[in-house]
Design a protein around this motif. Structure first.
Motif, PDB file in Angstrom:
ATOM      1  N   ILE A  69     -23.378 -11.032  -9.759  1.00 53.35           N
ATOM      2  CA  ILE A  69     -22.871  -9.876 -10.500  1.00 53.35           C
ATOM      3  C   ILE A  69     -23.485  -9.886 -11.889  1.00 53.35           C
ATOM      4  O   ILE A  69     -23.543 -10.921 -12.553  1.00 53.35           O
ATOM      5  CB  ILE A  69     -21.334  -9.935 -10.591  1.00 53.35           C
ATOM      6  N   VAL A  70     -23.937  -8.712 -12.319  1.00 55.97           N
ATOM      7  CA  VAL A  70     -24.563  -8.557 -13.632  1.00 55.97           C
ATOM      8  C   VAL A  70     -23.749  -7.570 -14.460  1.00 55.97           C
ATOM      9  O   VAL A  70     -23.453  -6.466 -14.000  1.00 55.97           O
ATOM     10  CB  VAL A  70     -26.014  -8.037 -13.519  1.00 55.97           C
ATOM     11  N   VAL A  71     -23.395  -7.963 -15.661  1.00 56.94           N
ATOM     12  CA  VAL A  71     -22.777  -7.047 -16.627  1.00 56.94           C
ATOM     13  C   VAL A  71     -23.843  -6.667 -17.647  1.00 56.94           C
ATOM     14  O   VAL A  71     -24.520  -7.544 -18.195  1.00 56.94           O
ATOM     15  CB  VAL A  71     -21.581  -7.708 -17.333  1.00 56.94           C
ATOM     16  N   PHE A  72     -24.012  -5.361 -17.860  1.00 54.09           N
ATOM     17  CA  PHE A  72     -24.958  -4.879 -18.868  1.00 54.09           C
ATOM     18  C   PHE A  72     -24.172  -4.320 -20.037  1.00 54.09           C
ATOM     19  O   PHE A  72     -23.522  -3.287 -19.932  1.00 54.09           O
ATOM     20  CB  PHE A  72     -25.873  -3.794 -18.280  1.00 54.09           C
ATOM     21  N   ASP A  73     -24.199  -5.049 -21.153  1.00 55.63           N
ATOM     22  CA  ASP A  73     -23.437  -4.775 -22.375  1.00 55.63           C
ATOM     23  C   ASP A  73     -21.955  -5.098 -22.172  1.00 55.63           C
ATOM     24  O   ASP A  73     -21.454  -5.152 -21.046  1.00 55.63           O
ATOM     25  CB  ASP A  73     -23.630  -3.344 -22.875  1.00 55.63           C
TER      26      ASP A  73
END
Length: 292
Positions: A69-73
């Motif tokens: 899982i990637v969170v951007f900002d």
């Protein structure tokens, strides 16, 4: 020999593309907001009016990939929910929404994700409305440009205003031998996060000395570009409207970002998503809905 070489290259390219498409089948992109700010549009866009003020979202995004899982900002620091003084004068100037429901934990719960579930946290830059909650992910790998970290701690003249030292100071561990308190990728360029071309961090010096964007390849929607503050409003790209020069470390870098986005739209039917465009954000699917 030449024919065999060309055939091999074509086969490799085809296999790589098929791999990316296969991976993209399982990728989902979610849009969230960490509240909103109230400002004059002219603060962000050159020659735009300062009145009446508008309310802009503080958008951030989550990518579900088969490998993580990637969170951007990470939006505004949740501390302002209970302690508006944490932002000092910026709280009065920006009038952020600071109700409990905008906390990043509460937002991520909409899709059943906890901060400890996140593999990567990609920060477009470390200004108070983008890197605010970066330290709430102690088990994740923080992905940031090395030049952004440097400028956040030791900002060049005229660039320091939007940074809040408390947001990212905990990333640094005490002692010279252990500079990072958490896992970090301090980049000096681009990075394919999962090695399959579907989620790629792109260094793009524009808004700040270390600003970066991220591309996400989705099966149905196709390439989607998360711009951070290299693009404020869709009309910036569509009409080539420059930002307020005060918030543009490299105006030329921002204009070339517009050009590259338009090129990707023309050649790959790409789309792009910003953090602060109220009209575009209103039209987006919001978590728990998603793009795939």
């Amino acid at each position: 020999m030449m024919r065999k070489t060309i055939a091999a290259l074509m086969a490799f390219a085809s296999a790589t593309m098929l791999s990316a498409v296969s991976q993209a089948q399982d990728i989902k992109l979610y849009a969230f907001s960490s509240g909103a700010l109230t400002i004059g549009k002219g603060v962000l866009q050159n020659n735009a009016p300062m009145t009446p003020e508008i309310q802009v979202p503080v958008g951030f995004y989550v990518v579900r990939h088969p490998k993580g899982i990637v969170v951007f900002d990470t939006g505004n620091n949740d501390k302002i929910i209970t302690d508006p003084s944490y932002w000092g004068e910026a709280f009065k100037a920006l009038k952020p929404v600071n109700t409990p429901d905008i906390a990043i934990d509460a937002q991520l719960q909409k899709i059943g994700v906890k901060p400890d579930d996140v593999t990567y946290v990609v920060v477009s830059h470390l200004h108070l409305d983008h890197g605010g909650n970066v330290v709430k992910f102690p088990k994740s790998t923080i992905v940031v440009q090395k030049s952004e970290i440097q400028n956040a701690f030791w900002p060049e003249a005229g660039t320091g205003g939007p940074y809040v030292l408390g947001d990212f100071l905990p990333l640094r561990a005490p002692g010279a031998d252990f500079p990072n308190a958490v896992k970090m990728l301090q980049l000096d360029g681009d990075r394919d996060l999962f090695g399959d071309g579907t989620v790629v961090v792109k260094r793009w010096v524009g808004h700040t000395p270390g600003s970066q964007m991220m591309t996400v390849r989705l099966k149905n929607k196709g390439m989607t570009i998360l711009t951070g503050d290299n693009v404020y409003f869709r009309e910036n790209v569509e009409k080539n409207l420059p930002p307020n020069i005060v918030l543009a470390y490299s105006p030329n870098g921002i204009l070339t970002a517009y050009e590259w986005i338009r090129y990707m739209m023309a050649t790959e039917k790409a789309d792009f998503m910003t953090a602060h465009d109220p009209d575009a954000f209103k039209a987006m699917k919001k978590a728990p809905e998603f793009y795939d």
